[in-house]
Write an enzyme that holds these catalytic residues in place. Structure first.
Site, PDB file in Angstrom:
ATOM      1  N   ASP A  36      86.651 -88.267   1.238  1.00  0.00           N
ATOM      2  CA  ASP A  36      86.143 -87.441   0.140  1.00  0.00           C
ATOM      3  C   ASP A  36      86.045 -88.244  -1.154  1.00  0.00           C
ATOM      4  OD1 ASP A  36      85.326 -85.376  -1.455  1.00  0.00           O
ATOM      5  OD2 ASP A  36      87.252 -84.371  -1.521  1.00  0.00           O
TER       6      ASP A  36
ATOM      7  N   ASP B 176      78.341 -87.363  -3.515  1.00  0.00           N
ATOM      8  CA  ASP B 176      79.598 -86.853  -2.971  1.00  0.00           C
ATOM      9  C   ASP B 176      79.555 -86.869  -1.451  1.00  0.00           C
ATOM     10  OD1 ASP B 176      82.098 -85.585  -2.842  1.00  0.00           O
ATOM     11  OD2 ASP B 176      81.195 -83.599  -2.859  1.00  0.00           O
TER      12      ASP B 176
END
Length: 536
Positions: A189, A412
């Site tokens: 992440d 992201d």
């Protein structure tokens, strides 16, 4: 080809849902002819003794680096950046548990989770809930140094695994935690910093496929006390817990969405990875004193992962903690999320010299360090959107990041699809509706729009899509990165959704498939190049 100095490290990354479920214990033969290699201990971690604890025992704090020492290190880093380090590569295997999930259901679930994530990211910025807590350090008049004078010439490359078969849109990395090392799959992440896994005792934890991590089973686990300066790097639970005793553990709280969060004890541990040398020998490489969260209360949709591996810009992230070893860059190459388990994605820590020679490598600037109070995210500055060779009439201020840190665009890995703020999204959607010809438009299809019936069509012809950045860089995408096919319905849908005009825009991992993406934090730039990631 990689030079003889390059070291190939084999890890396993998987693509799973946004929060995490522990994996089965993975057997490692530590008695092989290739002995394990340990990194030297990070000097910056000496604020906590390296003595072994099996639980929350008292640890003795020692002196930290002085400001003069840190200035010297910073200057040294700048000199080193002009002479790139030889990278060490981690190769990761592509994992599958044999489960299958309908692609449409997977997309719907990922989209629902994405929206909760976007709301959380937006709220975290607006409320300035900086999980890195650097501002808290400044208030306390202290400076915690996350640096090291030790430098290793190398590049770390790991293999990522697609979790679409598990109904997930995230990528996972297999790591080995503790001494002796035990295997856990962690979600990759770039939108968060804290590394954490579910820990015994687990008072409120989600279901996972194997046993939880137990600090008592590891001789390298070291608890961080609430008096230790490193404790200021994490946010404490609400209301804050008073620090009453010398050996009291450092509590942390980290949240992701309305129902996704982790709470537990902040600690240090050894993370190990499989290493494959250029000669083909198998070895174990250890990174000692990695700061991580030992989560005793964890909630969310985690789909088989044990926790999270943070790759954000903050000092707690795994990439930041490895900067002193591999420099200020990391990259990954994500295979098509529908690829079978025989192919794998790659995660590389350190400079990949071969990638820097890619003829189609482009760079755009990372922006927003002054405007972004959260310091975690990787912002880029969009100037315009191109659909079918037409520059859409979207006001440029739509893409701006405000002085308060609101808006802007991030790249992201933890968000599946791409999301653009209004009115940009409506304009993009309208452009495709106007330009797509020959395929019946499907009305009232849930969530994704526009969608088209492509039954019997072998070669799809859809308008091109690209992003122009404010510094002139252009990112053009193949059609499979912005249209998603839902089988067996023979439907294709635009894989771009909208967010409120006060929120941020996000370039998600679906749009990053088969691009090698480079995060160069020292140079404040993002690199991208079209790559067949399965062959990388």
């Amino acid at each position: 080809m990689v030079t003889k100095l390059s070291i190939f490290i084999l890890v396993s990354l998987s693509l799973f849902s946004f929060c995490f479920v522990a994996s089965r214990e993975f057997g490692i033969n530590l008695n092989s002819s290739a002995s394990g290699i340990e990194f030297p201990q990070h000097p910056s971690f000496n604020v906590v003794s390296s003595s072994v604890n099996s639980g929350c025992n008292h640890v003795t704090s020692t002196s930290m680096l002085t400001r003069e020492e840190q200035t010297s290190i910073d200057n040294q880093d700048e000199d080193d950046f002009t002479q790139p380090k030889e990278a060490v590569k981690f190769h990761l295997r592509h994992r599958s548990d044999g489960k299958t999930t309908d692609v449409k259901d997977s997309v719907f679930e990922s989209t629902s989770r994405d929206l909760g994530r976007i709301q959380t990211l937006h709220t975290r910025i607006v409320e300035k809930k900086n999980q890195n807590s650097v501002s808290r350090l400044a208030k306390d008049g202290e400076k915690t140094v996350i640096s090291s004078q030790f430098e290793l010439s190398g590049k770390l490359m790991a293999t990522l695994e697609s979790g679409v078969s598990h109904g997930s849109g995230e990528y996972f990395m297999d790591v080995f935690v503790g001494t002796p090392p035990k295997h856990f799959s962690l979600i990759l992440d770039t939108g968060s910093d804290l590394n954490w896994i579910q820990c015994v005792p687990c008072y409120d934890c989600f279901e996972q496929n194997g046993p939880y991590y137990d600090p008592k089973d590891s001789t390298s686990f070291t608890n961080i006390t609430c008096h230790d300066p490193m404790c200021h790097l994490v946010s404490s639970p609400d209301p804050p817990q008073p620090c009453k005793t010398e050996n009291q553990s450092c509590p942390y709280y980290y949240w992701y969405g309305d129902s996704s969060n982790t709470t537990g004890d902040f600690a240090l541990e050894t993370f190990s990875v499989n290493l494959t040398t250029p000669s083909g020998n198998s070895e174990i490489k250890k990174v000692e004193n990695v700061m991580f969260g030992c989560g005793h209360w964890n909630r969310g949709l985690f789909h088989g992962a044990a926790g999270l591996l943070g790759l954000g810009k903050g000092p707690l992230s795994f990439s930041s903690q490895l900067q002193s070893l591999y420099g200020h860059s990391f990259s990954y190459c994500l295979v098509n999320r529908n690829s079978n388990s025989s192919v794998s994605s790659k995660l590389i820590f350190g400079e990949d010299k071969e990638f820097l020679k890619h003829p189609n490598l482009n760079f755009t600037s990372l922006v927003g360090e002054k405007e972004n109070p959260a310091e975690t995210f990787y912002y880029v500055q969009i100037k315009s959107i191109i659909v079918g060779d037409e520059v859409l009439k979207i006001p440029e201020e739509t893409w701006n990041l405000s002085p308060q840190g609101v808006g802007g665009t991030i790249i992201d890995s933890g968000t599946t699809l791409s999301y653009f703020v209004e009115p940009a999204h409506e304009i993009i959607k309208g452009a495709f509706v106007n330009k797509v010809k020959g395929y019946p438009l499907i009305q009232d299809f849930p969530i994704l729009r526009p969608c088209y019936n492509v039954s019997g069509v072998e070669n799809l012809e859809l308008p091109s899509f690209g992003i122009t950045f404010s510094d002139g860089a252009v990112w053009n995408f193949p059609v499979e990165n912005y249209f998603i096919k839902l089988d067996p319905e023979d439907i294709v849908c635009l894989a771009i959704l909208g967010t409120p005009n006060s929120a941020m825009s996000i370039i998600g991992n679906y749009q990053q498939q088969n691009f090698h993406i480079l995060y160069d934090t020292k140079g404040s730039r993002l690199g991208y190049a079209p790559t067949k990631c399965a062959d990388a």
